[in-house]
Write an enzyme that holds these catalytic residues in place. Sequence first.
Site: not given
Length: 707
Positions: A49, A51, A163
Site C-alpha cells: 500500500g 504506507m 480509510d
Amino acid sequence: MTSHRHARSGADAPSTDPSTGSSPRWDGQRLEGRLLDGRYRIGPRIARGGMASVYEATDIRLDRTVAVKVMHPGLGDDEEFAARFVREARAAARLSHPNVVAVHDQGDDDGVVFLAMELVPGHTLRDVIAKESPMPPARALALLEPVLSALAAAHRAGLVHRDVKPENVLIATDPDSGSSRVKVADFGLAKAVSADTQHTATGGVLIGTVSYLAPELVVDGRADARADVYAAGVLLFELLTGRKPHEGESPIQVAYKHVHEDVPLPSTLVPGLPAYVDALVARATARDRGQRPADAGVLLHQLRRVATAVATGVREDPELVADLMPRPPAAGTLGAGTGELTQPLLRPTEVPPAVERGDTAAEPWDTGEMAALLGPSQAADAAAGSPPPAEHTRTVRVPVDHAAAPAPRRTRRSRRGLLALVLALLLAAGVGTGAWWFGFARWTTTPGVIGLDRAAAVERLEAAGLEAEVGPRAFSRTVPAGEVMATDPAAGDRVLDGGTVTVTISKGEELYDVPRLRGMTEDEAQDALAELKLEFGGSALTWSEDVPEGVVISSDPRPGTTLRPGAVVNLFVSKGRKPIRVKDWTGKDADTARERMEAKGLVVEVTGEEHSDDVAEGDVISQDPVDGTLFRGDTVGLVVSLGPELVEVPNVRASGVDAAREELEALGFDVDTRKAPGYLGLGYVFSQDPGSGEMVPRGSTITLTLI
C-alpha cells in the site's frame, strides 16, 4: 552496507553496524526470511500500500500463520508518525469483533515498524466488484452489512477507520461450509477519537483514499464517524453500479467533485433499482454530514430495513424513501430569494477552501495536505492559482427589498461630505477594533491535554493562562485510568483568556465480574446482573439432583469472568431431579437388572432368594416396585430365584413295586414302571433311574424296572 544485515535470520544477524557501532536501520531491502522481534519469520509479500507492505509470516512462538504489516522505510524514522502508528495499533488491538481483522502485536525491530495481525486468506471486495458488479441489491447489501457491523463496533469504541475502501475489506471462504467471512482491515491506521483532535491530516499526511473521502475531509481535514458512513455509501454505490461515483484525471479533480457534486443516484446508471435503495445511498453520501446517519450503527439499521424490503420483493415504499432521502436545503440557503450574488467556485486546480467553523475567516489546506492529493508540483501550482473564470462561478440568490431602497439623488461635493466620510471611516475602524477585541483578542485556544495525568494536565492549562477544574471521573475504553479523557471546552476550541476548562479523568475501562449466581432464583439472578450492567441472555433448563427446581445452577460465562457493560450472560436453571422410569425385570436375569438400574442411579437390593419351579436360577422372581417413576438414589428390591428345590432319591431296589411307589410319591416324585427283559412276574424292583442318593428336583420322574 552489505545486504546480509537486512536479510538476517535469527542469531546469525549482527546486532550492530560494525562501521558505526549503532543498530542498523532498515533501508527497504528484502525482508523475506528475516525473523522480526525474535518471533515472526517473514514469508512472501502479499500486498503493498501507500504506507506499508503486508507479508505472510509465521509466529514461531505460537506456531501460527499471521500477516505482518511493515511501514515503508523512512516513515518509521519520523518519531511523531511512528508514535501515532504505535498508539493507533494499541487502540485497534482493543477492538474485538468477528468482522474485524484482529491485531495481535506491534513492534520496532531495528527500524522495521510493524504490526502482527490475523491472516485472512482469500480475496478483497475489490476482486468481488471486478467480477460481479453491477450486482443485485440483495447481494450488495449482504456484502456491506458485515462491513457496517465492524464499523459500528469501532464507532462504539471511539475509533474512526478513515480509510474504508474495497481493498480493506477481506473475504475468506470457509473450506468446510463454503460460507464467506467478511473482515475489515487496517484499523491500525485509524485514529482514536478524543477530545483534543479529530484531524485526519497530521504533519501534512492525509490518511484516506481520495475516491472514498468525505467532503469535510477534503475541505478541512476533520473526521468523525460520519466520514466512515460516507465511505460506506460510496462502497454501496460501487457495488450496485460497478463504478466509482466521482472520477477525474487527477486526485484533486476527484476531491473537487466530492465537495461540489452529489453522489449520483445508482438508478441513473442501473435503471430499475428501487427508489429506497437510491435513498439509502443518497442518505449515506450526503455532502452535508449533518444529513448523514450519526454513525455506522445507525446506517446498519437503515440498511437492514432496506434489505428486508428487497428480500420481500417490495418495489415501491414511499414511506421508507421519505425516511431515508436527505432533506432538501431550507429556504434562504443556496438558491432561495429573488436577488442574485455571484461567488467564485473552487476550480479543480485550486486549493480547496476550508468549511466555515463559526469564525470570520476560512483556512485553506496547507501545502502538505495538497501534496497528499496532487503531488508536489501540482500542489505548488494549485497554491498559486489564479482567479476562477466566469464558467467556474455559481449564482447565489439573496432576498432584496426593492421597496426599502432609497430613490437615487444627485450628490454634490462639499466639505460636509468629506467630514461625513472621515467620520464613517473612524466609526468603521472603531467597530472593527471592537469586533476584533470581543470576537478574537479576548479568546484563546484550549490546549490538548488528552492522555496526560491530572497534575500534568493542570500544569499545561495553567501555563496557557487558563483555570483547570476537575470534573467527575468517567469510564473509558481507550484512555487508561488516571489520564485525561476529555475537556470542556474541547482541545482546539475557543475559550476566554483566563477562563475555566473542565477536565474529565478516566476511570479506565468499565468492567464487571460475573457474580456467583448459583442458588438464586432466576428473577434474583437477573436482578443481580442488571445491577452490574450485564445483560441477561436467556435460560437453559437442565436436571439437577441437588439444586431445587427454578433455582440457578450456573452461568455462562462462569463466575469471576470479567466483562464489559452490556455483555450477555446466560443462565442454567434447574428443572429439579431427573425422573427415572422403572422397568419390570421379573423373569429376567437378576445381574443384568442390577447393572442397568444402578447405571441410572438407582440402588438395587436383593431382598430374598427363593426356590422356584417356574423361574430359572438367578432370574428375578419378584420386584418392588414393579414399575413407575423413581429418582436417583431410590431403592428397588429384588427376589431372586434359587431354581427348583432338590430332593435326594431313596433306594427302593428289591422293594415291592407298591411300597416303592408309595415312598417315592411321598417325596414328590412321579413314578413310572417297566418290565425287565425276562420278566418273571414277581413284582419287585430290579433297578431305578435316577439311582439312589442322587439329588433331583421335586416332581422329577423316577423310572422303576420290575422283575
